[in-house]
Motif scaffolding. Structure first.
Motif, PDB file in Angstrom:
ATOM      1  N   LYS A  19      -6.196  -4.181  -5.361  1.00  0.00           N
ATOM      2  CA  LYS A  19      -6.419  -5.172  -4.105  1.00  0.00           C
ATOM      3  C   LYS A  19      -7.188  -6.746  -4.705  1.00  0.00           C
ATOM      4  O   LYS A  19      -7.219  -7.637  -4.156  1.00  0.00           O
TER       5      LYS A  19
ATOM      6  N   ARG B 215       0.524 -10.395  -0.543  1.00  0.00           N
ATOM      7  CA  ARG B 215      -0.363  -9.951   0.725  1.00  0.00           C
ATOM      8  C   ARG B 215      -1.265  -9.200   0.347  1.00  0.00           C
ATOM      9  O   ARG B 215      -1.096  -7.992  -0.574  1.00  0.00           O
ATOM     10  N   ASN B 216      -2.563  -9.007   0.963  1.00  0.00           N
ATOM     11  CA  ASN B 216      -3.582  -7.976   0.762  1.00  0.00           C
ATOM     12  C   ASN B 216      -3.814  -7.854  -0.826  1.00  0.00           C
ATOM     13  O   ASN B 216      -4.367  -6.999  -1.406  1.00  0.00           O
TER      14      ASN B 216
END
Length: 428
Positions: free
Chosen positions: A265, A187-188
Motif C-alpha cells: 500500500k 488505486r490504494n
C-alpha cells in the motif's frame, strides 16, 4: 552513554575485518533442564533464533529450549503470562517498553552474572548502559540500530524522482510524498504510511527540536504545540494524498508484516534500521535506506543509537543461571553470531561483528552501512522510558493519531488530550 569515538575505535562502526575465531563453547550442564524462550518477529527471525537454540542444545545435550513466537498479540500474551505466574524464562523486549517492564520487577537484574556466566570483555563500550535501569542491568541489549526510512528504489526511478536523503526536510518530504503518489497512480497505493501513530518517529521529530518524548523526571518531554504540529503534519499529508488513508493506517499494527510498505500500500516506511531485512523479504523491488526527514538540513538529525531489542530473564525464572548462559551464548558465541547475522541489528560483540560483516548479504550490508554513515550525526541515548510508557503509547498516542486520521478530532484537540493523558498515565 555510547561514545562515538569509542565505538569507532573498538570497531562497532563497521569497517575492516577480523579473523574468524570460534569463541569457546560452554561445558554441558550436569542436570537436564528445559527453558522457554519468547520473542516476536518475522519468520526469518524465528528461523535464526531457533537455529541458535539448536546450537546451544548441541553444546549442552541435557538442555531443551522451547521457542515461542508471538505476533500482534505479543504484549497482551506476555502480560497475561507475567500476571499468571507463567512467564517465559527469557523474553524479548524493545527499548520503548524495556524500562517499564524492568521497573515493574518482571525482569531479573543481570549484574551478578556479568563477567561470569555472561562474558562482557568483547562487548562494545557503553552497550551495558543501554540495558541499565535505575543503576541495574535489567536486560541484555542484543544489537545496535537506529531510526530509519526505507524506500522502494524502483518506484522512485519509475517516477523520475530523487529519493529522500540525509538533508531532506519534513516540508520537502511532504511534497515528495504527494508527487510520488501521483506518479505511482495506482488505486490504494500511496507514497508512505501514516507515521503519526509511531512514538519513535515523534521522538525523532522532538529530538530535532531539542526535546524528548519523555523527560528525566519520567513525564512527557513535550508540549501541546509539539503534538499539534506532529498530528497536523500527517493530517495535511493525508489530505493532500501523500500518505495512506485512515482505513489502511488503522490496519498497521506496528509490525513489519502489517506496515503499508510490506502490504503493497506504500512505497516508503519509517521504521528501524535492523528491519530492512524483514521488509525486503516482503517487497519485491530493492529497498534503499536513509534517515528520517529533518527540521533543518544543518540541524540535529534526531537520531541516536539504540539497542535493537533486549533479552530479559523473568524474575520468576527457576534456573536463572541457565538463562544467563543462554544469553551469553546468544550475544558472544561466534557460531551463534553467524546464524543471527544482523537481522536484529549490528552485533554488540565486536569480534562477532567483525566476523559477520564481511559475510553478510547485500541487504544486510545496507543496514550496516547506514549505521556507519550516521556516526557523526547521532545524539545521546535518551533516559529510560518511565513506568506507564507502553500504556501511554497504546491507550493515548496511537488512538489519538487514528482519531485525527478519521476526522473525529482536530490536531489541536488531539494534542491537548495527549498532554492531559500523559499527565494522568505518567506519574514521574
Amino acid at each position: 552513554m555510547l561514545n562515538r569515538r569509542e565505538l569507532l575505535r573498538n570497531g562497532l562502526m563497521l569497517g575492516g575485518t577480523a579473523a574468524f575465531s570460534q569463541l569457546p563453547l560452554r561445558t554441558a550442564f550436569a542436570d537436564s533442564a528445559t527453558m522457554r524462550l519468547y520473542w516476536w518477529g518475522t519468520p526469518a527471525r524465528a528461523e535464526r533464533t531457533l537455529g541458535v537454540a539448536r546450537l546451544f542444545e548441541a553444546a549442552n545435550p541435557d538442555v531443551k529450549i522451547n521457542g515461542e513466537v508471538g505476533g500482534n498479540d505479543y504484549w497482551s500474551k506476555l502480560t497475561t503470562m507475567l500476571v499468571g505466574g507463567n512467564a517465559p524464562d527469557i523474553f524479548q523486549l524493545e527499548p520503548g517498553r524495556f524500562a517499564d517492564y524492568a521497573r515493574r520487577n518482571t525482569t531479573l537484574p543481570l549484574n551478578d552474572f556479568l563477567g561470569k556466566s555472561i562474558r562482557t570483555d568483547k562487548l562494545a563500550p557503553g552497550v551495558l548502559e543501554l540495558g541499565t535501569v535505575d543503576g541495574k542491568v535489567a536486560g541484555m541489549p542484543l544489537s545496535l540500530n537506529a531510526f530509519a526510512l526505507f524506500y522502494d528504489a524502483k518506484a522512485f526511478k519509475q517516477a523520475g524522482l530523487n529519493p529522500p536523503g540525509a538533508a531532506t526536510t519534513w516540508d520537502e518530504f511532504a511534497k515528495l510524498c504527494v508527487d510520488l503518489t501521483k506518479a505511482i497512480d495506482r488505486r490504494n497505493v500511496w507514497a508512505v504510511g501514516n507515521a503519526s501513530r509511531y512514538t519513535y518517529a515523534f521522538d525523532a521529530f522532538l529530538n530535532q527540536r531539542g526535546k524528548r518524548l519523555y523527560g528525566e523526571d519520567g513525564k512527557i518531554g513535550f508540549d501541546a504545540n509539539d503534538a499539534k504540529d506532529w498530528y497536523g503534519y500527517w493530517e495535511s499529508l493525508a489530505k493532500n494524498g501523500g500518505c495512506v488513508s485512515a482505513e489502511v493506517q488503522s490496519m498497521d499494527q506496528i509490525q513489519v508484516d502489517s506496515n503499508p510498505l510490506a502490504t503493497g500500500k506504500a512505497a516508503m516506511a519509517i521504521a528501524f534500521s535492523n528491519q530492512l531485512l524483514g521488509y525486503q523479504s516482503a517487497v519485491k523491488n530493492p529497498l534503499g535506506i536513509t534517515n528520517l526527514p529533518v527540521s533543518e538540513p544543518s540541524g540535529p538529525s534526531g537520531l541516536f543509537y539504540r539497542p535493537g531489542l533486549h533479552f530479559g530473564i523473568a524474575s520468576t525464572c527457576e534456573n536463572p543461571g541457565l538463562a544467563a548462559r543462554f544469553i551469553d551464548f546468544f550475544v558472544n558465541d561466534m557460531a551463534a553470531g553467524m546464524v543471527l547475522g544482523v537481522e536484529r541489528g549490528v552485533p554488540v560483540n565486536t569480534d562477532v561483528k567483525d566476523a559477520v560483516v564481511p559475510l553478510i548479504d547485500d541487504v544486510s550490508k545496507r543496514t550496516v552501512d547506514y549505521i556507519s554513515s550516521i556516526a557523526g550525526r547521532v545524539g545521546a541515548y535518551p533516559p529510560p522510558v518511565p513506568v506507564g510508557a507502553s500504556e501511554f503509547d497504546t491507550r493515548a498516542f496511537r488512538p489519538l493519531a487514528d482519531k485525527v486520521a478519521f476526522g473525529r478530532v482536530t490536531p489541536a484537540e488531539a494534542a491537548d488530550q495527549l498532554v492531559a493523558e500523559g499527565g494522568r498515565i505518567l506519574k514521574g
